[in-house]
Scaffold this active site. Structure first.
Site, PDB file in Angstrom:
ATOM      1  N   GLU A 127      -7.855  -4.752  -0.452  1.00  0.00           N
ATOM      2  CA  GLU A 127      -8.336  -5.473  -1.456  1.00  0.00           C
ATOM      3  C   GLU A 127      -8.438  -7.002  -1.628  1.00  0.00           C
ATOM      4  OE1 GLU A 127      -9.813  -3.350  -2.905  1.00  0.00           O
ATOM      5  OE2 GLU A 127      -8.720  -2.129  -4.363  1.00  0.00           O
TER       6      GLU A 127
ATOM      7  N   HIS B 251       0.849  -1.217  -0.040  1.00  0.00           N
ATOM      8  CA  HIS B 251       0.085   0.002  -0.105  1.00  0.00           C
ATOM      9  C   HIS B 251       1.022   1.324  -0.108  1.00  0.00           C
ATOM     10  CE1 HIS B 251      -3.168   2.788   1.235  1.00  0.00           C
ATOM     11  NE2 HIS B 251      -4.053   2.043   0.752  1.00  0.00           N
TER      12      HIS B 251
END
Ligand SMILES: CC(C)(COP(=O)(O)OP(=O)(O)OC[C@H]1O[C@@H](n2cnc3c(N)ncnc32)[C@H](O)[C@@H]1OP(=O)(O)O)[C@@H](O)C(=O)NCCC(=O)NCCS
Length: 379
Positions: free
Chosen positions: A316, A258
């Protein structure tokens, strides 16, 4: 005031808005939404409560929630021109995000002259699930299912996709997901919406722009590929070789890493818990166990691949697990993200309207300045 000529690629580290909506702490791995730590509210609030809280800076009381639900129910059904457009789009086999963007552009039809922001916000929020469900069904040759006024927002979404009322466990699972993704600082799509509202434009225009930004694979597109990766592995005994092959080929493992979080994404934990509860009550535990085993192997090989970079599971990966468990097809994972995020986009639209300041950064000119005009015949 910042120095006008300092160019910051990607605006990284630049503070371009003040907000009471969410706080993202990438080093601590913490997400606060409307004053609540994500994990204290995501699996308790209904989606309507969460949106009301962001739009009004406090949770609704019983009557306020009832009235809000009633107003949304009245605005959930699509106007005829929107349905016609969706039918035309279905024949062209457009990507679901393109279908959503095109249809949402028509949701300003019938807007009243007075109190437009409030009306448009409720219309957009209410009609998003109807648009996605209708676009999905039409693209699969099925008839559109009209919303059921007795069902809430999340339940209606599942109902309109499948044509039958969903179980309480599925509704809870979806609400936790929508609450988890509702807002996340000044991400690209939220920034887009705020820029558009800052020009004194309308909320429908802002949300159409935000959908365009979300459509890009760098923003909202990883859960589908993350799920495909698990299907490709199929059995945990193959996980290590498949994942190592991908990394050796220079591919990224979807659902890991991320830009902001340098530790585990707190949304992953909330969705992991929701997925666990859902799969135990109503799901395929074999698939659930496979996904968790794949995650363990992925984290191990990523640590070897990029030692010390601490590449961790992101939102996700668990989005893929949860939405798949809830029975949603991968083709509508990204639009389902938008069904949640639109609540946050609209909260930012209200906040930006109140801030009443045009967002207008500067650019640094790096071209020439002394060119001479040449007539067409001489070029
Ligand atoms: C999300 C993402 C774009 C963030 O990227 P970032 O923090 O800017 O990290 P960088 O791209 O600078 O990556 C740092 C290093 O780790 C590697 N890396 C990052 N995520 C990786 C992943 N998922 N798989 C393999 N390697 C990864 C990069 O290749 C890079 O290596 P390099 O230094 O040799 O170039 C990136 O982690 C990624 O592409 N993840 C997969 C897609 C995904 O899950 N997206 C959803 C995000 S919520």
């Amino acid at each position: 005031m910042s120095t006008p000529n300092t160019y910051v690629p990607g605006l990284e580290g630049i503070v371009a808005a003040q907000t009471k909506l969410s706080k993202v702490d990438g080093l601590a791995g913490e997400l606060v939404i409307g004053g609540f730590k994500l994990e204290t509210i995501a699996n308790k609030a209904s989606f309507e409560e969460m949106v009301y809280m962001l739009w009004n800076e406090r949770l609704p009381n019983e009557k306020e929630l009832k009235d809000f639900r009633k107003s949304l129910a009245k605005l959930r059904e699509l106007p005829e021109p929107t349905l016609k457009l969706l039918k035309a789009i279905a024949t062209k086999k457009l990507n679901m995000m393109d279908a959503l963007r095109s249809a949402v552009g028509t949701l300003g039809l019938n807007a009243p002259k007075e109190n437009q922001d409030q009306w448009m916000a409720q219309r957009l929020l209410a009609a998003f699930p109807t648009v996605v469900a209708a676009a999905w069904r039409l693209s699969h040759g099925k008839r559109v299912v009209a919303p059921d006024p007795k069902l809430g927002h999340a339940a209606n979404y599942l109902y309109m996709i499948e044509g039958k009322a969903p179980s309480d466990a599925r509704v809870r699972g979806l609400e936790t997901y929508l609450n988890t993704v509702i807002d996340h600082g000044l991400n690209a799509s939220t920034f887009t919406a705020r820029v558009i509202v800052s020009t004194a434009s309308d909320f429908v225009s802002a949300i159409v722009g935000a959908i365009g930004a979300l459509k890009g694979p760098l923003h909202g597109g990883a859960p589908g590929p993350a799920l495909d990766m698990v299907f490709e592995i199929g059995d945990v005994s193959k996980a290590e070789s498949v994942l190592r092959k991908k990394l050796a080929a220079g591919e990224r493992l979807m659902g890991f890493g991320h830009r902001i979080y340098k530790v585990r994404d707190p949304r992953a934990d909330v969705l992991a818990q929701a997925a666990h509860e859902f799969y135990e009550a109503d799901g395929d535990m074999k698939f659930y166990d496979l996904v968790l085993d794949v995650e363990k192997v992925a984290l191990r090989v990523l640590e070897e691949h990029k030692p010390g970079r601490n590449l961790q599971t992101n939102v996700e990966f668990y989005t893929a697990l949860l939405l798949h468990g809830l029975g949603l097809p991968t083709g509508i994972f990204s639009p389902t993200f938008a069904v949640g995020r639109v609540g946050g986009w609209l909260a930012h639209c209200f906040e930006q309207r109140a801030a009443a300041r045009l967002i207008r950064p500067q650019s640094q000119y790096i071209g020439e300045t002394e060119k001479h005009w040449m007539s067409l015949a001489d070029r």
